[in-house]
Design a protein around this motif. Structure first.
Motif, mmCIF file in Angstrom:
data_model
loop_
_atom_site.group_PDB
_atom_site.id
_atom_site.type_symbol
_atom_site.label_atom_id
_atom_site.label_comp_id
_atom_site.label_asym_id
_atom_site.label_seq_id
_atom_site.Cartn_x
_atom_site.Cartn_y
_atom_site.Cartn_z
ATOM 1 N N PHE A 146 0.831 -1.205 0.000
ATOM 2 C CA PHE A 146 0.000 0.000 0.000
ATOM 3 C C PHE A 146 0.863 1.251 0.000
ATOM 4 O O PHE A 146 1.950 1.269 0.569
ATOM 5 C CB PHE A 146 -0.855 0.044 1.272
ATOM 6 C CG PHE A 146 -1.833 -1.082 1.389
ATOM 7 C CD1 PHE A 146 -3.138 -0.927 0.963
ATOM 8 C CD2 PHE A 146 -1.451 -2.295 1.933
ATOM 9 C CE1 PHE A 146 -4.053 -1.968 1.071
ATOM 10 C CE2 PHE A 146 -2.356 -3.342 2.056
ATOM 11 C CZ PHE A 146 -3.655 -3.179 1.619
ATOM 12 N N GLU A 147 0.346 2.307 -0.618
ATOM 13 C CA GLU A 147 0.898 3.648 -0.470
ATOM 14 C C GLU A 147 -0.082 4.384 0.443
ATOM 15 O O GLU A 147 -1.295 4.336 0.226
ATOM 16 C CB GLU A 147 0.994 4.386 -1.803
ATOM 17 C CG GLU A 147 1.953 3.754 -2.792
ATOM 18 C CD GLU A 147 3.391 3.766 -2.343
ATOM 19 O OE1 GLU A 147 3.905 4.835 -1.964
ATOM 20 O OE2 GLU A 147 4.015 2.682 -2.367
ATOM 21 N N VAL A 148 0.437 5.021 1.470
ATOM 22 C CA VAL A 148 -0.375 5.735 2.453
ATOM 23 C C VAL A 148 0.015 7.207 2.399
ATOM 24 O O VAL A 148 1.204 7.535 2.430
ATOM 25 C CB VAL A 148 -0.144 5.180 3.877
ATOM 26 C CG1 VAL A 148 -0.977 5.938 4.894
ATOM 27 C CG2 VAL A 148 -0.432 3.682 3.926
ATOM 28 N N VAL A 149 -0.984 8.086 2.345
ATOM 29 C CA VAL A 149 -0.756 9.529 2.262
ATOM 30 C C VAL A 149 -1.451 10.205 3.433
ATOM 31 O O VAL A 149 -2.600 9.883 3.752
ATOM 32 C CB VAL A 149 -1.327 10.098 0.943
ATOM 33 C CG1 VAL A 149 -1.142 11.608 0.867
ATOM 34 C CG2 VAL A 149 -0.712 9.415 -0.258
ATOM 35 N N CYS A 150 -0.743 11.148 4.062
ATOM 36 C CA CYS A 150 -1.345 11.966 5.113
ATOM 37 C C CYS A 150 -0.734 13.363 5.040
ATOM 38 O O CYS A 150 0.150 13.615 4.224
ATOM 39 C CB CYS A 150 -1.128 11.344 6.492
ATOM 40 S SG CYS A 150 0.593 11.324 7.024
ATOM 41 N N PHE A 151 -1.206 14.259 5.879
ATOM 42 C CA PHE A 151 -0.625 15.598 5.913
ATOM 43 C C PHE A 151 0.794 15.527 6.467
ATOM 44 O O PHE A 151 1.070 14.777 7.404
ATOM 45 C CB PHE A 151 -1.479 16.537 6.759
ATOM 46 C CG PHE A 151 -2.799 16.861 6.128
ATOM 47 C CD1 PHE A 151 -2.870 17.623 4.974
ATOM 48 C CD2 PHE A 151 -3.975 16.399 6.691
ATOM 49 C CE1 PHE A 151 -4.089 17.915 4.381
ATOM 50 C CE2 PHE A 151 -5.199 16.687 6.116
ATOM 51 C CZ PHE A 151 -5.260 17.442 4.951
ATOM 52 N N GLN A 152 1.670 16.331 5.903
ATOM 53 C CA GLN A 152 3.060 16.398 6.344
ATOM 54 C C GLN A 152 3.161 16.776 7.826
ATOM 55 O O GLN A 152 4.027 16.284 8.541
ATOM 56 C CB GLN A 152 3.802 17.437 5.488
ATOM 57 C CG GLN A 152 5.286 17.491 5.714
ATOM 58 C CD GLN A 152 5.995 16.279 5.178
ATOM 59 O OE1 GLN A 152 6.348 15.394 5.959
ATOM 60 N NE2 GLN A 152 6.220 16.211 3.887
ATOM 61 N N SER A 153 2.231 17.610 8.281
ATOM 62 C CA SER A 153 2.270 18.072 9.674
ATOM 63 C C SER A 153 2.105 16.937 10.682
ATOM 64 O O SER A 153 2.509 17.076 11.836
ATOM 65 C CB SER A 153 1.201 19.138 9.917
ATOM 66 O OG SER A 153 -0.085 18.607 9.666
ATOM 67 N N VAL A 154 1.526 15.821 10.269
ATOM 68 C CA VAL A 154 1.377 14.663 11.150
ATOM 69 C C VAL A 154 2.189 13.470 10.649
ATOM 70 O O VAL A 154 1.983 12.342 11.069
ATOM 71 C CB VAL A 154 -0.115 14.265 11.331
ATOM 72 C CG1 VAL A 154 -0.878 15.362 12.052
ATOM 73 C CG2 VAL A 154 -0.760 13.922 9.994
ATOM 74 N N GLY A 155 3.132 13.735 9.765
ATOM 75 C CA GLY A 155 3.925 12.678 9.148
ATOM 76 C C GLY A 155 4.731 11.850 10.134
ATOM 77 O O GLY A 155 4.794 10.625 10.021
ATOM 78 N N HIS A 156 5.352 12.516 11.104
ATOM 79 C CA HIS A 156 6.144 11.779 12.090
ATOM 80 C C HIS A 156 5.238 10.856 12.925
ATOM 81 O O HIS A 156 5.566 9.692 13.162
ATOM 82 C CB HIS A 156 6.917 12.745 12.997
ATOM 83 C CG HIS A 156 7.832 12.062 13.957
ATOM 84 N ND1 HIS A 156 9.017 11.468 13.565
ATOM 85 C CD2 HIS A 156 7.727 11.844 15.289
ATOM 86 C CE1 HIS A 156 9.596 10.930 14.614
ATOM 87 N NE2 HIS A 156 8.840 11.140 15.675
ATOM 88 N N TYR A 157 4.098 11.390 13.341
ATOM 89 C CA TYR A 157 3.120 10.600 14.094
ATOM 90 C C TYR A 157 2.653 9.400 13.258
ATOM 91 O O TYR A 157 2.602 8.266 13.744
ATOM 92 C CB TYR A 157 1.940 11.491 14.482
ATOM 93 C CG TYR A 157 0.762 10.771 15.082
ATOM 94 C CD1 TYR A 157 0.802 10.293 16.390
ATOM 95 C CD2 TYR A 157 -0.403 10.576 14.350
ATOM 96 C CE1 TYR A 157 -0.291 9.634 16.949
ATOM 97 C CE2 TYR A 157 -1.501 9.920 14.910
ATOM 98 C CZ TYR A 157 -1.434 9.452 16.204
ATOM 99 O OH TYR A 157 -2.509 8.807 16.747
ATOM 100 N N ALA A 158 2.330 9.642 11.979
ATOM 101 C CA ALA A 158 1.859 8.570 11.101
ATOM 102 C C ALA A 158 2.938 7.505 10.912
ATOM 103 O O ALA A 158 2.648 6.303 10.926
ATOM 104 C CB ALA A 158 1.436 9.143 9.757
ATOM 105 N N GLN A 159 4.182 7.927 10.764
ATOM 106 C CA GLN A 159 5.274 6.979 10.605
ATOM 107 C C GLN A 159 5.424 6.115 11.857
ATOM 108 O O GLN A 159 5.592 4.895 11.763
ATOM 109 C CB GLN A 159 6.579 7.711 10.311
ATOM 110 C CG GLN A 159 7.719 6.781 9.980
ATOM 111 C CD GLN A 159 8.919 7.519 9.421
ATOM 112 O OE1 GLN A 159 8.959 8.742 9.341
ATOM 113 N NE2 GLN A 159 9.914 6.764 9.003
ATOM 114 N N ASP A 160 5.334 6.743 13.032
ATOM 115 C CA ASP A 160 5.407 5.976 14.279
ATOM 116 C C ASP A 160 4.233 5.008 14.409
ATOM 117 O O ASP A 160 4.401 3.865 14.843
ATOM 118 C CB ASP A 160 5.440 6.919 15.484
ATOM 119 C CG ASP A 160 6.760 7.666 15.621
ATOM 120 O OD1 ASP A 160 7.742 7.308 14.931
ATOM 121 O OD2 ASP A 160 6.807 8.627 16.417
#
Length: 179
Positions: A146-160
């Motif tokens: 899968f490719e997952v897209v989110c806002f850059q502002s929450v990118g670190h949170y999403a990666q964790d």
């Protein structure tokens, strides 16, 4: 224990939000010119990791293009759609993109998103806008995950989130280990 899947942050992914009348022949021509793809239907992604188009809403598409080509592609859209009502915006730097791959990639996203990811319900080329834990996200399935897209502002949170969900070899138990 081994990880369920591999989570990789994708560097420099070009993205253009294109809004307008999705039934317009001119808009279809612009999408084809930039991505090489036809107009997607609801819940569909057409293309690959380097170039494609996702259906976001009845009047919005997400175009995925090489990062270096975004400005040129927006100019091409402007040229094709001159005189028509539309919006084409470079959102590349406002988005974070992750690749979730491996035999248990479905399990990783199932832990975080309220989406039926059973192989009978969600397959290659399908696209969803949803929540991933506490953040807005979208994803599409390809041959290896899968490719997952989110806002850059929450990118670190999403990666964790994705990294934590990928831990634990037992999975959710909902899906077979194959994609």
């Amino acid at each position: 224990m081994s990880d369920l899947a591999q989570v990789t942050r994708v560097a420099a992914c070009g993205m253009i939000t294109l809004r307008g009348d999705l039934g317009s022949a001119k808009l279809t021509k612009a999408v084809k010119a930039v991505t090489g793809q036809a107009m997607p239907t609801s819940g569909q992604f057409l293309g690959d990791a380097t170039s494609g188009v996702a259906w976001m809403s009845p009047d919005e598409l997400l175009l995925v293009v090489p990062y270096a080509d975004v400005a040129q592609n927006v100019a091409q859209i402007d040229k094709v759609l001159v005189g028509h009502h539309y919006l084409a915006v470079d959102v590349s730097d406002a988005r974070a993109v992750f690749n979730v791959s491996g035999v248990r990639a479905r399990d990783v996203l199932a832990r975080l998103c309220p989406v039926d990811l059973h192989p009978d319900s969600f397959g290659v080329g399908q696209f969803r806008r949803t929540r991933m834990a506490q953040v807005a996200a979208a994803f599409w399935m390809h041959d290896t995950g899968f490719e997952v897209v989110c806002f850059q502002s929450v990118g670190h949170y999403a990666q964790d989130l994705l990294a934590q969900a990928a831990k634990n070899a037992t999975g959710t138990g909902f899906y077979a280990p194959d994609m």
